[in-house]
Design an enzyme around this catalytic site. Sequence first.
Site, PDB file in Angstrom:
ATOM      1  N   HIS A 426       8.432  -4.491  37.128  1.00 27.21           N
ATOM      2  CA  HIS A 426       7.162  -4.459  37.855  1.00 27.21           C
ATOM      3  C   HIS A 426       6.277  -3.307  37.400  1.00 27.21           C
ATOM      4  CE1 HIS A 426       4.595  -3.057  41.190  1.00 27.21           C
ATOM      5  NE2 HIS A 426       4.310  -4.347  41.275  1.00 27.21           N
ATOM      6  N   GLU A 686      10.250   9.297 -10.555  1.00 28.14           N
ATOM      7  CA  GLU A 686      10.100  10.640  -9.982  1.00 28.14           C
ATOM      8  C   GLU A 686      10.775  11.709 -10.830  1.00 28.14           C
ATOM      9  OE1 GLU A 686      11.704  10.436  -6.014  1.00 28.14           O
ATOM     10  OE2 GLU A 686      13.318   9.105  -6.639  1.00 28.14           O
ATOM     11  N   ASN A 709       6.300  13.663  -5.182  1.00 23.72           N
ATOM     12  CA  ASN A 709       6.956  14.879  -4.672  1.00 23.72           C
ATOM     13  C   ASN A 709       7.988  15.392  -5.666  1.00 23.72           C
ATOM     14  OD1 ASN A 709       5.448  14.259  -2.444  1.00 23.72           O
ATOM     15  ND2 ASN A 709       7.150  13.951  -1.057  1.00 23.72           N
ATOM     16  N   CYS A 757       3.879   5.909  -4.138  1.00 24.25           N
ATOM     17  CA  CYS A 757       4.236   6.069  -2.732  1.00 24.25           C
ATOM     18  C   CYS A 757       4.456   7.522  -2.352  1.00 24.25           C
ATOM     19  CB  CYS A 757       5.488   5.244  -2.397  1.00 24.25           C
ATOM     20  SG  CYS A 757       6.972   5.755  -3.305  1.00 24.25           S
TER      21      CYS A 757
END
Length: 804
Positions: A426, A686, A709, A757
């Site tokens: 509720h 990477e 990174n 990314c």
Amino acid sequence: MDKGKEFILWFDQLGIEDVPFVGGKNASLGEMYRNLNPKGVNIPNGFAVTAYAYRYLLEKAGLADNIRNALSGLDTTNMDDLAERGKKVRDIILNAELPSELSSSICEAYDNICKQYGENTDVAVRSSATAEDLPDASFAGQQETYLNICGHDQLLSACRRCFASLFTNRAISYREDKHFDHFSIGLSIGVQKMVRSDLASSGVMFSIDTESGFRDAVLVTGAYGLGENVVQGAVNPDEFYVFKPTLKTGFRPIISRKLGTKRIKMIYCTDGNKPTKNVNVEFNDRKRFCVSEDDVLTLARWACVIEDHYSEKAGRFKPMDMEWAKDGLTGQLFIVQARPETVHSRKDAKRLQKYVLKGHGSVIAKGKSVGEKIGSGKAHIIKDVHNISEFQKGEVLVTEMTDPDWEPIMKIASAIVTNRGGRTCHAAIISRELGIPCVVGCVDATERVNEGQDVTVDCSQGDDGFIYEGRIQYVIEDTDLSSMPKTKTKIMMNIATPEQAFEQSFIPNDGVGLAREEFIINSYIKIHPKALLYYDTLHNPDIRRQIDELTFGYSDKKQFFIDKLSEGIGRIAAAFYPKKVILRLSDFKTNEYANLIGGRQFEPAEDNPMIGWRGASRYYDDNYKDAFGLECSAILKVRNDMGLTNLEVMIPFPRTVVEAKKVVSTMFDYGLRKGENGLRIIGMCEIPANVILAEEFLDVFDGFSIGTNDLTQLTLGVDRDSELVARVYDERNDAVKALVKKVIEVANKKGKYIGICGQAPSDYPEFAEFVVKCGIQSISLNPDTVIKTTLAVAELEKKLGINP
């Protein structure tokens, strides 16, 4: 037949067009009984005592003038005045004698139900107001329900109480606020064969995600016993999400399962004083799901059938709110109610509104978020409904649970916090309708939050809702999606948290360029995979105890890892389906793996984990290969069992071409085969070696995704975790950009996928422009930078003469 002059109408005589005669609940039950029973959706039979019967009672007993007088001059903001007048009206109806012709008709109809189901049949008696369950006024729980009613006397008493419940305090207040005339609304009563869920389980489900409005998921909630506890929020139920598109094509896409505490259940009472009672649930039963996977899938299929039927009838998408029950005697499932969903069906799909917290605070309590908003104010703890008159506008209501009696103060609260209840209770339904942030199922919020304390209630973080100390500043970001430009460069997203995926899917995007496993493993699983594979060899009894607690109900502990990982991945893949979702395989470092439960026994100590045993180097290694196999099994489950073939995989940190080939071969051995069902295997770029030997790597992989990174730290020889040389670390360095430019050229020349990314495009708009000029195919961004970067890329492409 003149339906407007009948006391009794059976479900097979009713359709959705009969709301004026029998109210929303009964009209919907008739609609389903007539049209969906033949399609395999089980609906218990029953009949409606019509709104005409209610008006007949008022007229024959001369009650209308007395009711008008009792309500004259009502002030709904004065709780005492509302309570006094409400009781007066109810007493007027309860003390009235039912006309004999009406009571005879009700008893005769009940006798006919007994002929179908057996002598002294148990029935549910539910009110169904003629203005109830409309798209702009749900009237959730405004009138009463009575369960396990048997015999003429009990039935007539329940009917009289249902008639009186049209004038409960909350119903009076609700109608006043919605500007409904009390006498333009009639009350019908549904009398329906009870499903013996007191011996099994029951619950509520929605054919849409109740929080984000994501259309392609069914939310099923359930608990043991009769369903009133779930509806009222007296229990924290189990929750399941099922993905509709692949469910409809025969797959088993349960993309999320969360265990509720389910501490009590409502059962039949046999002592004669009352028809039902609550009892405690056994500990072991609390730790198990209350319903099987097969039952969840059946319910979800029915939700799709019901939604499709009502959508076709309405000529537009019409999500539904349904109640279900399982009969413990027969094992059969039933739908016992269905009504339109009343919040997301009214939302403007062309606007994106996001609440963003701008500060920090200590977390006082935590539960399940309802909606995506933030609110703050003074906490007011109320444990008894009789004290609601003390509540002041703008305060934060903190309580055990709410029921419809609390509605007069819920509408003036800045936020609502409850100890009990799930997303279909509720408090959740009303707070959504009112547009108020609400956190349910906190367990101990009334103990952890102090009376009068300034708090902030935050529902903007996904499934988890937080109550912070103090009033924390927040902003509302509003975006007009209809004016968003198209770009040739695909704008994808980086996603880590499955719970936020539905909401984030509304941000304009071309899919997910980086989905991370680490959050799922840390938050859903928490256990090192080898500790599950080699549980019997664990030395530490405390570790074994923790694992036993987390994997309760799993005789095969490795299946726990597969199930939880697949659900987390599946929820992300479902949120963006059919767009591509590129999943990066686990990329923990050894120190991070060691911090998982049981991990220290299986992980070496490394001086520099950042460039140690991580990523690709682990997957084919005999010391980790079988643990990697669990990842592969989870991905196979998402693609093959859930049907989410938009999921692709990405291998992090592949150091050499030989290593890349070994990983692909290991994946093949575990069933993940490049090209099968369209599976693409992408490598992370990477390491400078990835660029230098890009031609050779791209003979192994279907493409590259640049991770700036690690590429930056390894190009510049900088430890990105060291603050001492942080000034040197910069993805915009010319050497890094030269490598990025070269790998983009090689991939495009070979006709392979090339995306980025890493963090750089999210942090630096100029870097995003640089890779666009170089010919990048996709940029994957943090969700909060997608819109501004899309606008910048569109402008750049326009300058460069690139057509979308």
